[in-house]
Design a protein around this motif. Structure first.
Motif, short mmCIF file in Angstrom:
data_model
loop_
_atom_site.label_atom_id
_atom_site.label_comp_id
_atom_site.label_asym_id
_atom_site.label_seq_id
_atom_site.Cartn_x
_atom_site.Cartn_y
_atom_site.Cartn_z
N THR A 89 43.38 3.98 5.21
CA THR A 89 44.84 4.08 5.18
C THR A 89 45.37 5.28 5.95
O THR A 89 46.39 5.19 6.63
N GLN A 107 39.00 3.10 1.17
CA GLN A 107 40.35 2.56 1.38
C GLN A 107 41.32 3.66 1.77
O GLN A 107 42.15 3.49 2.65
N LYS A 108 41.19 4.82 1.14
CA LYS A 108 42.07 5.95 1.47
C LYS A 108 41.81 6.45 2.88
O LYS A 108 42.75 6.79 3.61
#
Length: 145
Positions: free
Chosen positions: A135, A131-132
């Protein structure tokens, strides 16, 4: 289209499945692959109840063994698929940052990585490197679940 894929691994079954998927994909589009494993930084954990039994030397030995094991999976799959592949390792407390930086440094045009599929509180508590990466990456990311 895509010519250079970055393929991070954490040694998990999910990563192995992503590797297994990525190699035929890379072969089909005539792309090369760079596999990467991010070694966590060594930290001494100590409190009044317990002391870490792992010394820096032990940590380095075990990290090297795991790194070689995890990257060998990528190398083996690439060889079987006939894909040009190199591997790297990076030491970092923030794997997502190391993955994004290496992708830029190696001029990769796609990051292919696994998601463990955690949701809810588990995802919040454990965090998600995938997810990082999604992002913060300016490079496209293909997530396999």
């Amino acid at each position: 289209m895509f010519k250079h894929l970055l393929l991070p691994t954490d040694g998990s079954l999910a990563s192995e499945i992503a590797i297994h998927f990525a190699m035929p994909f890379a072969k089909e589009i005539n792309a090369r692959v760079t596999g990467v494993y991010v070694i966590p930084e060594y930290h001494v954990i100590a409190d009044q109840f317990a002391m870490a039994a792992c010394t820096k030397e032990q940590f380095d030995i075990e990290s090297t063994a795991l790194t070689l094991e995890f990257l060998a999976v990528i190398e083996r799959e690439a060889r079987q698929a006939g894909v040009i592949c190199d591997t790297e390792y990076v030491v970092s407390a923030h794997p997502h940052e190391a993955i994004i930086k290496l992708a830029a440094d190696k001029e990769c045009d796609l990051i292919v990585m696994a998601s463990h599929g955690r949701t809810g509180v588990r995802a919040l508590m454990l965090g998600s490197e995938t997810q990082k990466v999604l992002t913060h990456s300016r490079i496209p990311v293909l997530v396999l679940r």
